[in-house]
Motif scaffolding. Structure first.
Motif, PDB file in Angstrom:
ATOM      1  N   ARG A 186     -14.586  20.163 -22.386  1.00 40.53           N
ATOM      2  CA  ARG A 186     -14.962  20.949 -21.207  1.00 40.53           C
ATOM      3  C   ARG A 186     -13.748  21.730 -20.714  1.00 40.53           C
ATOM      4  NH1 ARG A 186     -19.336  20.688 -17.714  1.00 40.53           N
ATOM      5  NH2 ARG A 186     -18.882  21.505 -15.664  1.00 40.53           N
ATOM      6  N   PHE A 187     -13.910  23.029 -20.622  1.00 41.79           N
ATOM      7  CA  PHE A 187     -12.862  23.888 -20.073  1.00 41.79           C
ATOM      8  C   PHE A 187     -13.202  24.120 -18.610  1.00 41.79           C
ATOM      9  CE2 PHE A 187     -13.204  24.886 -24.569  1.00 41.79           C
ATOM     10  CZ  PHE A 187     -11.882  24.903 -24.986  1.00 41.79           C
ATOM     11  N   ALA A 188     -12.251  23.815 -17.718  1.00 45.72           N
ATOM     12  CA  ALA A 188     -12.540  24.002 -16.299  1.00 45.72           C
ATOM     13  C   ALA A 188     -11.346  24.624 -15.599  1.00 45.72           C
ATOM     14  CB  ALA A 188     -12.894  22.665 -15.652  1.00 45.72           C
ATOM     15  N   GLY A 189     -11.643  25.541 -14.721  1.00 45.66           N
ATOM     16  CA  GLY A 189     -10.574  26.204 -13.979  1.00 45.66           C
ATOM     17  C   GLY A 189     -11.169  26.978 -12.828  1.00 45.66           C
ATOM     18  N   ASP A 190     -10.376  27.870 -12.287  1.00 52.59           N
ATOM     19  CA  ASP A 190     -10.860  28.707 -11.215  1.00 52.59           C
ATOM     20  C   ASP A 190     -11.768  29.793 -11.796  1.00 52.59           C
ATOM     21  OD1 ASP A 190     -10.426  28.849  -8.386  1.00 52.59           O
ATOM     22  OD2 ASP A 190      -9.786  30.907  -8.778  1.00 52.59           O
ATOM     23  N   SER A 191     -12.675  30.336 -10.971  1.00 48.94           N
ATOM     24  CA  SER A 191     -13.587  31.375 -11.495  1.00 48.94           C
ATOM     25  C   SER A 191     -12.824  32.506 -12.156  1.00 48.94           C
ATOM     26  CB  SER A 191     -14.436  31.982 -10.388  1.00 48.94           C
ATOM     27  OG  SER A 191     -14.729  31.047  -9.431  1.00 48.94           O
TER      28      SER A 191
ATOM     29  N   PHE B  36     -17.070  25.221 -18.623  1.00 46.43           N
ATOM     30  CA  PHE B  36     -17.843  25.534 -19.831  1.00 46.43           C
ATOM     31  C   PHE B  36     -17.709  24.341 -20.768  1.00 46.43           C
ATOM     32  CE2 PHE B  36     -19.272  27.344 -23.711  1.00 46.43           C
ATOM     33  CZ  PHE B  36     -19.973  28.521 -23.419  1.00 46.43           C
ATOM     34  N   GLN B  37     -18.827  23.693 -21.029  1.00 50.87           N
ATOM     35  CA  GLN B  37     -18.807  22.498 -21.875  1.00 50.87           C
ATOM     36  C   GLN B  37     -19.346  22.827 -23.261  1.00 50.87           C
ATOM     37  OE1 GLN B  37     -19.775  18.913 -19.839  1.00 50.87           O
ATOM     38  NE2 GLN B  37     -20.965  18.112 -21.554  1.00 50.87           N
TER      39      GLN B  37
ATOM     40  N   MET C 276      -7.409  23.522 -15.483  1.00 51.89           N
ATOM     41  CA  MET C 276      -6.423  24.559 -15.184  1.00 51.89           C
ATOM     42  C   MET C 276      -5.849  24.414 -13.782  1.00 51.89           C
ATOM     43  SD  MET C 276      -6.323  26.119 -18.060  1.00 51.89           S
ATOM     44  CE  MET C 276      -5.501  27.690 -17.901  1.00 51.89           C
ATOM     45  N   ASN C 277      -6.489  23.592 -12.932  1.00 50.16           N
ATOM     46  CA  ASN C 277      -5.952  23.357 -11.588  1.00 50.16           C
ATOM     47  C   ASN C 277      -6.527  22.046 -11.036  1.00 50.16           C
ATOM     48  OD1 ASN C 277      -8.538  23.843 -10.602  1.00 50.16           O
ATOM     49  ND2 ASN C 277      -8.097  25.951  -9.987  1.00 50.16           N
ATOM     50  N   PRO C 278      -6.012  21.581  -9.888  1.00 48.83           N
ATOM     51  CA  PRO C 278      -6.478  20.295  -9.353  1.00 48.83           C
ATOM     52  C   PRO C 278      -7.968  20.291  -9.013  1.00 48.83           C
ATOM     53  CG  PRO C 278      -4.468  20.995  -8.244  1.00 48.83           C
ATOM     54  CD  PRO C 278      -4.903  22.142  -9.098  1.00 48.83           C
TER      55      PRO C 278
ATOM     56  N   LYS D  20     -10.636  17.561 -10.134  1.00 42.64           N
ATOM     57  CA  LYS D  20     -11.403  16.747  -9.186  1.00 42.64           C
ATOM     58  C   LYS D  20     -12.909  16.845  -9.420  1.00 42.64           C
ATOM     59  CE  LYS D  20     -11.018  15.325  -4.450  1.00 42.64           C
ATOM     60  NZ  LYS D  20     -10.391  15.630  -3.156  1.00 42.64           N
ATOM     61  N   THR D  21     -13.407  18.057  -9.616  1.00 37.98           N
ATOM     62  CA  THR D  21     -14.861  18.208  -9.748  1.00 37.98           C
ATOM     63  C   THR D  21     -15.378  17.664 -11.072  1.00 37.98           C
ATOM     64  OG1 THR D  21     -14.458  20.457 -10.480  1.00 37.98           O
ATOM     65  CG2 THR D  21     -15.217  20.198  -8.231  1.00 37.98           C
ATOM     66  N   ASN D  22     -14.535  17.513 -12.063  1.00 37.45           N
ATOM     67  CA  ASN D  22     -15.025  17.094 -13.377  1.00 37.45           C
ATOM     68  C   ASN D  22     -14.671  15.666 -13.770  1.00 37.45           C
ATOM     69  OD1 ASN D  22     -16.366  19.505 -14.654  1.00 37.45           O
ATOM     70  ND2 ASN D  22     -14.461  20.412 -13.918  1.00 37.45           N
ATOM     71  N   LEU D  23     -13.777  15.061 -12.998  1.00 36.90           N
ATOM     72  CA  LEU D  23     -13.282  13.748 -13.387  1.00 36.90           C
ATOM     73  C   LEU D  23     -14.397  12.724 -13.535  1.00 36.90           C
ATOM     74  CD1 LEU D  23     -10.579  12.408 -13.982  1.00 36.90           C
ATOM     75  CD2 LEU D  23     -10.452  11.717 -11.581  1.00 36.90           C
TER      76      LEU D  23
END
Ligand code: SF4
Lengths: 597, 343
Positions: free
Chosen positions: A28-33, A78-79, A100-102, A106-109
């Motif tokens: 899962r790739f996660a970051g700011d919009s 994006f998973q 990519m950021n805290p 937090k939202t994906n942990l």
């Protein structure tokens, strides 16, 4: 890092480190919009598809286009689930998270698998960033991530250094960091850099093209040189049925299906649509297919989109409209007109809730039924299908049946509501055909002539005829197939819940339990043998469970229609079923059945 | 457009259905004119498609022997748009009323005009809801007493031609149900226009709003209260035998009425700065559209300009898209850019 038994050690690889073979990975790739996570995920997906993995994706972005940067509301993810096996869902719990950021962490942990790998961009874990994500202390340092495999990488600063030669502003340089992250994951999973390099060259102008390529390579090199990863992983190609494949999202597949249907019918494919998420991509894709005799009309509202679609069908085009939830409500008025006018068209409802995979690659079937029976058809898709990508085996165009319309040829004695004895379809005589001039409308029509009629008996006859016509669609749709065992719980699904439930049933059966699955592709009419399948099982006392992401609408209809005792499994959280929760239900049912035997 | 082999007559455009409007309804006169204009146009009958919404006027398609589609309230312009795109060769008409077009269908009306989809849009304005038996409509005058406004309507009415101009219509005209000759001229011009031709027809509803337009239609008043405008002609009005009046601009660039002699000469009109109608002038058209008593109400083609039409552009894009190599190859499109093969 994988709980699949197939994972094994396979010698040494690049950088002299261990290479493990995995069967199945969820990243899962996660970051700011603004961090380009959708692009990153899409590139990873396409590359994995080209390497022959089966895959399913789940893009997940904030509803607000400009949520404040760095906040929890602004996280875009994006998973990608890729595997050497046939897979059915984007996966329950990621095995790798790129944060990519805290806020992304937090939202994906909560969704991560125990022991999952977390690649974190440490440059973005400064005091301000932590505050924006509502962290009191730095999770990378305070021990709260114990049990995960944390890989801290200063992605932003490494990227900035990598792109230094290209003279970008700091802001522009920072925007290349998603390619750095992508490069690392490519090393980690033995992905080929080439397809992405090719894409970057085609997509970006200089100096951005070179800068992104440098960032991609730098990420790969960084992973290769430094011992940040203990191993790298190989996911061998899946054993898919022979054929030529491409990677495709549900909305794109819909667009191609409709364009194909237009060709099969030898008619202009007309799409009348009003922008609405998540259906707009159908409009975007079709707008690019004009060369295939496709015309798209962006209407002033949902009502006009539907009404113009009725008009286009009246004019002889193969007419389609696409919408989502609230749009469908607005379309109901003109849909009623299409129904009483008995004009063929397809209404796509890309539902916002309701999840998972199972691509609508046979879209042209809905057009076929619409034209054959001269009736509007509603085609249900959902947000997960719409945006999720999967490998798609390309059809053999020559093997597809032409879509033939009931076009009258003899004006002598022509009547607009004379019906085909087999399908009860009325003839499709369109303006411009000499000798067939006639008037139709929303008022009840006299059987045969189509003249306005207020006669009560005629109204009853016409109402029954229209219903009977829809019922006769049963004659052309395939019977339901029971997947699995003759006994054990039978799960019944429709729509996007297919993947999770099919995966759970298969998992249960591999573990020695007995279970079965019926997936409904046609909801009105139901397949002809459905009643028999349900009655036969319930008569024996075998549990039948209708699993759906609502309060039980299908179950209510099935109970009323077939008068069978059904159990329900419902979830109304705006989230897909997890394979694990469906499996748990099967296990419970199996043990009670065992106990009562 | 295909030309008819043998000449059709008005009779050829009558359907076998009994016309069911109230005796004396203004709609009869309009039906007769439309049939006449269709017949004389030389366009084959099967090329006409008449689309209507809901209301008294919307029964129109049943009384024509062409293709006809009686649709739903307010949506006729949208249905007609889809139809015209599907088959640009058709000669499409929309028949609508003040409630149908300006209330429930207001959004569709302004957008069909803005897009300039080639069709004739006839708005029968009787300033009342007839089919639902007499409520005030968006064109009813302020203070109008109706069943739903027993103390008088507190709404400001639309001026349909001004609304159409505001929506950037390329053809805006006004006529009256019983002005046989003038109405026919306007309808001919509308058929000839390439694009959305908006025609407001002032229509009398004998049952619920009888005499709504009598200030304009009564013989004695007509000459004073109506001006027929024609492109390139000075804008004068008045009784056949008697002194005429003309329109000119005052200093504040608003219109004013000027007295003239019975047979004004060109020199007199020039001297008195009488305006010459220019149907391509949007500002002038707007002023004409908005003239209300004590000004004369303007009749005829108020505005007409040429612009590209939606359906032509849409089909031109299809043709252009096909010029790109490989773009029309379905197999290639299905394959996309990247594929892989599983043996
Ligand atoms: S109610 Fe009025 S508009 Fe309707 S048909 Fe009768 S006279 Fe004509």
């Amino acid at each position: 890092m994988s709980d699949t038994p197939e994972s094994q050690s396979a010698g040494r690889g690049s950088g002299g480190r261990k290479v493990e073979v995995l069967d199945d990975v969820i990243i899962r790739f996660a970051g700011d919009s603004g961090d380009g996570m959708q692009l990153t995920g899409t590139q990873f997906t396409n590359t994995s598809a080209l390497q022959g993995n089966d895959l399913a994706t789940f893009p997940d972005y904030p509803a607000e286009i400009r949520a404040p940067a760095g906040t929890l509301a602004g996280v875009s993810g994006f998973q990608v689930h890729f595997s050497s096996r046939d897979i059915l869902t984007p996966g329950d719990s990621p095995t790798v998270l790129v944060a990519m950021n805290p806020a992304a962490l937090k939202t994906n942990l909560g969704a991560l698998r125990p022991g999952a790998m977390i690649i974190a961009n440490t440059d973005k874990f400064k005091k301000r960033d932590l505050e924006k994500a509502e962290y009191a202390s730095n999770p990378l340092e305070d021990g709260s991530l114990e049990g995960f495999q944390v890989v801290p990488v200063p992605i932003s600063s490494l990227t900035r250094r990598a792109v230094e030669p290209f003279g970008l502003t700091p802001k522009q340089a920072d925007r290349c960091k998603n390619f750095f992250a992508l490069g690392m994951t490519y090393w980690l999973f033995h992905r080929d850099l080439e397809p992405t390099e090719k894409w970057v060259r085609g997509k970006f102008k200089e100096p951005f093209s070179s800068a992104n390529l440098a960032a991609l390579q730098a990420g790969w090199n960084y992973a290769d040189t430094l011992e940040i990863f203990h191993s790298s992983y190989e996911v061998p190609p899946a054993k898919l049925p022979p054929g030529t494949y491409r990677n495709i999202t549900g909305n794109h597949a819909l667009a191609l299906g409709f364009a194909t249907a237009g060709k099969l019918a030898g008619r202009t494919l007309y799409l009348g649509a009003y922008p609405i998420t998540p259906a707009s991509d159908v409009l975007h894709h079709l707008a690019r297919l004009k060369a295939l005799d496709v015309i798209t009309f962006q209407a002033e509202d949902e009502i006009a989109a539907m009404a113009s679609t009725v008009g286009a069908s009246y004019g002889g085009a193969l007419a389609v409209t696409a919408t989502s939830g609230p749009g469908l409500a607005l379309k109901s008025e003109a849909l009623g007109l299409a129904l009483i006018s008995e004009l063929p068209l397809v209404v796509v409802d890309v539902q916002r809730g309701g999840p998972s995979t199972g691509l609508p690659t046979k879209t042209e079937q809905s057009d076929g039924v619409a034209v054959k029976f001269m009736t509007p058809v509603i085609l249900l898709s959902d947000g997960y299908l719409a945006n999720g990508a999967e490998p798609w085996r390309l059809p053999d165009l020559d093997a597809l049946e032409p879509i033939e319309a009931h076009v009258p040829t003899d004006p002598e004695g022509f009547r607009p509501y004379d019906r085909d004895p087999e399908t009860l379809a009325r003839p499709w005589a369109v303006p411009g055909m000499a000798g067939f001039e006639h008037r139709i409308g929303g008022l009840e029509k006299e059987d045969g002539t189509g003249n306005v009629s207020y006669d009560p008996d005629n109204h009853e006859r016409m109402t029954r005829l229209r219903a009977e016509k829809v019922q006769r669609v049963q004659r052309v749709i395939p019977p339901v197939e029971v997947h699995g065992d003759d006994d054990g719980p039978l799960l019944v699904t429709w729509g996007g819940t297919f993947g999770a439930v099919r995966a759970a049933v298969d998992k249960a059966r591999r573990s020695g339990l007995r279970a079965a699955h019926v997936h409904l592709r046609w909801l009105n009419p139901f397949p002809a043998n459905l009643g028999e399948v349900l009655r036969e099982r319930t008569a024996r006392g075998t549990p039948v469970v209708v699993a759906e992401l609502n309060t039980g609408q299908l179950a209510a209809i099935l109970r009323a229609r077939y008068e069978v005792p059904l159990q329900t499994m419902n979830k109304i959280a705006g989230q897909p079923f997890r394979v694990s929760e469906v499996l748990a239900r099967i296990q419970t049912l199996a043990s009670t059945e065992e106990a009562t035997r | 457009m295909i030309q008819q082999a043998h000449a059709l007559t008005k009779k050829d455009f009558m359907s076998d259905q009994t016309v069911r409007w109230c005796p004396g309804c203004g709609d009869y006169a309009i039906l007769s004119q439309v049939q006449t204009v269709m017949a004389e146009s030389g366009i084959p009958k099967e090329q006409f498609a008449v689309v209507s919404g809901i209301g008294c006027s919307s029964r129109f398609p049943y009384y024509l022997s062409t293709y006809g589609y009686h649709t739903i309230h307010g949506r006729a312009p949208a249905v007609a748009t889809g139809l015209k795109i599907a088959n640009p060769d058709l000669n499409v008409w929309v028949i609508t009323g003040d409630g149908d077009a300006l209330s429930i269908g207001g959004n569709h009306l302004i957008h069909v005009l803005r897009r300039n989809v080639d069709m004739q849009i006839l708005l029968f304005n009787n300033r009342i809801y007839g089919l639902t038996k007499g409520q005030y409509s968006p064109t009813s005058e302020a203070g109008k007493l109706t069943k739903s406004s027993p103390m008088g309507s507190i709404e400001h009415p639309f001026i349909p031609c001004a609304t159409a101009l505001g929506a950037d219509a390329t053809f805006v005209a006004r006529t009256v149900d019983i002005f046989v000759k003038e109405q026919r001229e306007v309808l001919r011009a509308a058929v000839a226009h390439k694009g959305a031709a908006f025609v407001e027809i002032l229509q009398n509803c004998v049952i619920f709003n009888d005499g709504a337009w009598k200030d304009l239609t009564e013989r004695k008043l007509r000459d004073e209260h109506v001006i027929f405008v024609e492109h390139g002609q000075p804008m004068i009005f008045g009784p056949k035998n008697g002194p005429k009046k003309g329109l000119r601009l005052d200093q504040c660039t608003t219109l004013e009425v000027v007295e003239l002699s019975e047979n004004p000469t060109l020199a007199e009109m020039v001297a008195k700065q009488i305006l010459v109608h220019d149907e391509t002038n949007a500002v002038l058209a707007n002023m004409l559209a908005r003239m209300q008593p004590p000004f004369p109400v303007a009749m005829g083609v108020l505005y007409r300009v040429e612009k590209s039409t939606y359906e032509r552009e849409a089909h031109a894009q299809v043709a252009r898209a096909k010029e790109r190599p490989g773009a029309a190859d379905l197999q290639a499109v299905l394959h996309g850019r990247e594929t892989w093969t599983v043996e």
